[in-house]
Every structure is written in structure tokens, then in C-alpha cells.
Design an enzyme around this catalytic site. Structure first.
Site, short mmCIF file in Angstrom:
data_model
loop_
_atom_site.label_atom_id
_atom_site.label_comp_id
_atom_site.label_asym_id
_atom_site.label_seq_id
_atom_site.Cartn_x
_atom_site.Cartn_y
_atom_site.Cartn_z
CG ASN A 7 -69.93 39.46 125.36
OD1 ASN A 7 -69.90 40.71 125.82
ND2 ASN A 7 -70.91 39.19 124.60
NE ARG A 90 -71.03 42.82 122.41
CZ ARG A 90 -72.41 42.95 123.17
NH1 ARG A 90 -72.51 42.38 124.29
NH2 ARG A 90 -73.24 43.64 122.81
CG HIS A 179 -77.99 44.07 118.18
ND1 HIS A 179 -79.33 44.40 118.21
CD2 HIS A 179 -77.40 43.60 119.54
CE1 HIS A 179 -79.80 44.04 119.42
NE2 HIS A 179 -78.52 43.42 120.18
NE ARG A 240 -82.66 47.10 125.90
CZ ARG A 240 -81.71 46.49 125.03
NH1 ARG A 240 -80.97 47.18 124.14
NH2 ARG A 240 -81.11 45.64 125.19
CD GLU A 333 -80.99 32.65 115.24
OE1 GLU A 333 -80.87 31.55 115.82
OE2 GLU A 333 -80.12 33.61 115.21
CD GLU A 383 -74.06 39.24 118.39
OE1 GLU A 383 -74.80 38.31 118.84
OE2 GLU A 383 -74.12 40.52 118.66
#
Ligand code: ADP
Length: 399
Positions: A7, A90, A179, A240, A333, A383
């Protein structure tokens, strides 16, 4: 099969070496501040992590360090690079070209490069990772897994923006989402957890971390998602702003004397939890401050939960009902209080948390009450495993 998952960010390179059949992470780490002074390399799992200061002029040098750490010295996980069977990368933006993960060839590389206009930092970084692997492990099969491909099933009514159609034709301006690998993973795990086929379920999946997104998944098919042309759209996030009145952009340009790029920075890096609280983008800091009476931290907290609540409501309407709502990532989570606030007052539409279950920690678990018509579950995202699994499937087919 051992798959090296890469990644690559603009100044970082994260990796995991995964044995797919055994579902086992053999090694993982990250090179940070690649190309700048103070670069360092963290390698290892949990307590066995080592941090090495090392000059890394570019991703190529970072990759050399990673491969050395994997095969030699105290951090060694394998005897030689021969034990890496394939590499999974990724890639953030797959545009309309890629509706699934693909084996990387020259044509794929060229398309990832072409799509860099839509995600300049991210796709260029992925290409640096791909080129570094080609250089150090020539001929090794490589697969690209796109953040956007899961959302290529969105219907035009969901992915088009109500601006002149020519802008779509000329610039490919539309919703691509992000995502996607996380939403795909948690929807599959949710179906397994509920012991029902994904094709029989209406799901709303919420990835709530520093970046946040939410998706409507109708019988296994993504039909809407909150991130848009870029990952700036949708929910309020750590830094953001998410969806705001677009007229604010031109207002700021006119009245704050900002350039378009400066407004872009303001919306991406100085907004969200950080912008409202003035304290931090980290929800833990915000929670502590709000409990100590910091009013803007309290406001930031309430706005974040309200933003998720509004999207859940609208996706229930999009799907015509919902069987389960799935939560993942740092906030989803771990944050009992945020989950409580998101789902408060939804009893009348059949969503009720069990306060005790909501407090429990653990792996995949249900937090809704026995009476709740809609089931609410927490699924830790993974992921990297999804990238490794896609890579495995594609490379296995090559024989
Ligand atoms: P990223 O998008 O960077 O991958 P993560 O999924 O790691 O983000 O989520 C980071 C967010 O999760 C931060 O806002 C952090 O405060 C929050 N978080 C992590 N653990 C907890 C916790 N125990 N309680 C509340 N928030 C938490």
C-alpha cells in the site's frame, strides 16, 4: 501462497506478507517519510516491532529495505524472495476501467497512470510501488486491487452529479467512491456472521475512521456510497468536511481571498473534527475534551454522529429497508459512545442497541438488542487480507 501486499502512499510504503491459505500475517511494516529527511522503517508484529532510521530517497530504496528486512537479520520472515509467490497492490482510483481486481500488465499500468488526474497523489504513489517491485522482483505476478471497483455497480442515478452532462463526458466527473475494499470485506463477513447469503441481504456498511464512508448494499450489489469523485465527499471526517453547500467554495475564494487550491486544502486538511473543535482530528481527544466541558469539542462530536445518522436514514430509503447495519474502522469498532449517539432515537424505525453488548470489546459481534428489527454488527476491517485473497485468486488461475 505467500502474497506481499503493498500500500504505497506519496511518502510512505506499507506492507504485509500474508500466507493466504493459513490466513496468517508473516510480517508487516511501514516505511515513512520516504524521500524526505528523517525517514524511518518500522518492521514487525506487535511487541516484536523494530524501528530503523534509514535514508530512503524514493520508493525504490524503500522497497529494497523492506525486502532485505523480510529475508535477513533479526526481522527475517522468509529465507529468500522465492518464497513470495505474488504481489498485491492497493490502487486508489480505478475510474470506470476497473470493476474488479486485475493482473498488472503494461496496459493496466498505463490506465492507472491516466487515472492519476482523478487521484494525483495516490495513483502516482501506487505506480512507484509497482515499478519498485518490477525492479526488485522482475517477472513476479502482480495484481492491482482498486478502492473504487466495488462501486462500479452504482446505477447512473447514484453516480451522476446534477451538473451539465458535458462535464461528465469531457472530464469523467462522477461518483467513484472509495474504501471499496473495506466495504466489500465487511459486507461479506457480515453475511457470514449472520449466516445468510449476501444475495439475500440489504446492508448499510459504515467505515468510520479518520476517513469515513458509508455504503448501501442491495443483495450483494453496491447501489450508493457517500464518497464521490474524490474521498472528500459525504460524511464529516477527521480533517475533511464531507458534503457541504458547494457555494461555500466560491464564497471563500471571494471573501477570504483564497485560491482554489487553498480552499481545497482547507476542506481536506483543516475541517471535520479538527476544524470544528480546533483541537484535534482524533476522536479520543475530542471525547475527553467534550467530557471536560469543551463546547466546540462537544459540537464536533454531535456533528459527526449526526452526519452518520443522516446518511443511514437516507440509505434506508434508498434500499427500501435494511436488514443489518455494519460498523468498522477505528471509531466504528471502538467507540461505544459514538455508536450510542448514532443510533439514539431510532427505535421507531426498528433499530435499537443493547447498551451492554455495545460496551463489549472483541472481534466480530452483534450490538443490537434482541428486539431490534435491524441487526447492528461490528466487523473489524481487513483490507490487506482482501487484497491478498484477490491476488491469490487471480494468480492461481494463471496456473
Ligand atoms: P484511518 O482512516 O486513519 O485508517 P482509523 O480506522 O485508524 O483511521 O481510525 C482512527 C480514528 O479512530 C481516530 O479518530 C481515533 O480517535 C479513533 N479511535 C480509535 N480507537 C478509539 C477508541 N477506543 N475510542 C474512540 N475512538 C477511537
Amino acid at each position: 501462497m505467500n502474497v506481499l501486499v503493498i500500500n504505497a502512499g506519496s511518502s510512505s510504503l506499507k506492507y504485509q506478507l500474508i500466507n493466504v491459505e493459513k490466513h496468517d500475517v508473516l510480517a508487516k511494516g511501514i516505511c515513512e517519510r520516504v524521500g524526505t529527511a528523517g525517514a524511518f522503517h518500522k518492521h514487525g508484529i506487535d511487541d516484536n516491532e523494530v524501528v530503523i532510521d534509514a535514508e530512503m530517497a524514493d520508493h525504490n530504496q524503500a522497497m529494497a529495505l523492506v525486502l532485505e528486512s523480510l529475508t535477513s537479520g533479526p526481522t527475517k520472515a522468509i529465507d529468500s524472495l522465492e518464497e513470495i509467490d505474488a504481489i498485491g497492490h492497493r490502487v486508489v482510483q480505478g475510474g470506470s476501467y476497473f470493476d474488479k481486481s486485475v493482473l498488472i500488465d503494461e496496459d493496466v499500468i498505463q490506465k492507472i497512470d491516466e487515472l492519476a488526474e482523478l487521484a494525483p497523489l495516490h495513483n502516482k504513489a501506487a505506480l512507484m510501488g509497482i515499478h519498485a517491485c518490477q525492479q526488485h522482483m522482475p517477472g513476479k505476478p502482480m495484481v492491482a486491487v482498486f478502492d473504487t471497483s466495488f462501486f462500479q455497480t452504482l446505477p447512473p442515478k447514484a453516480y451522476m452529479y446534477p451538473i451539465p452532462y458535458e462535464m461528465y463526458e469531457k472530464h469523467a466527473i462522477r461518483k467513484y467512491g472509495a474504501h471499496g475494499t473495506s466495504h466489500r470485506y465487511i459486507s461479506q463477513r457480515a453475511a457470514a456472521f449472520l449466516d445468510e447469503p449476501l444475495e439475500d441481504l440489504k446492508l448499510i456498511t459504515c467505515h468510520l475512521g479518520n476517513g469515513c464512508s458509508i455504503s448501501a448494499i442491495d443483495h450483494g450489489v453496491a447501489v450508493d456510497t457517500s464518497m464521490g469523485l474524490t474521498p472528500l465527499d459525504g460524511l464529516m471526517m477527521g480533517t475533511r468536511c464531507g458534503s457541504i453547500d458547494p457555494a461555500i467554495v466560491t464564497y471563500l475564494i471571494d471573501h477570504e481571498n483564497l485560491t482554489a487550491q487553498e480552499v481545497n486544502d482547507l476542506m481536506n486538511k483543516k475541517s471535520g473534527l479538527l476544524g470544528i473543535s480546533g483541537l484535534s482530528n482524533d476522536l479520543r481527544t475530542i471525547r475527553t475534551a467534550s467530557e471536560e466541558g469543551h463546547e466546540r469539542a462537544q459540537l464536533a462530536y454531535e456533528m459527526y454522529s449526526n452526519s452518520v445518522k443522516k446518511f443511514i436514514g437516507s440509505y434506508i430509503a434508498v434500499l427500501g429497508g435494511v436488514d443489518a447495519i455494519v460498523l468498522t474502522a477505528g471509531v466504528g469498532e471502538n467507540c461505544e459512545k459514538m455508536r450510542r449517539m448514532i443510533f439514539s432515537g431510532l427505535n421507531s424505525i426498528g433499530i435499537e442497541l443493547d447498551p451492554e453488548k455495545n460496551k463489549e470489546r472483541g472481534y466480530e459481534r452483534e450490538i443490537s438488542s434482541d428486539d431490534s428489527r435491524v441487526r447492528v454488527i461490528v466487523i473489524p476491517t481487513n483490507e490487506e487480507y482482501m487484497i491478498a485473497r484477490d491476488t491469490y485468486r487471480i494468480v492461481e488461475q494463471l496456473g
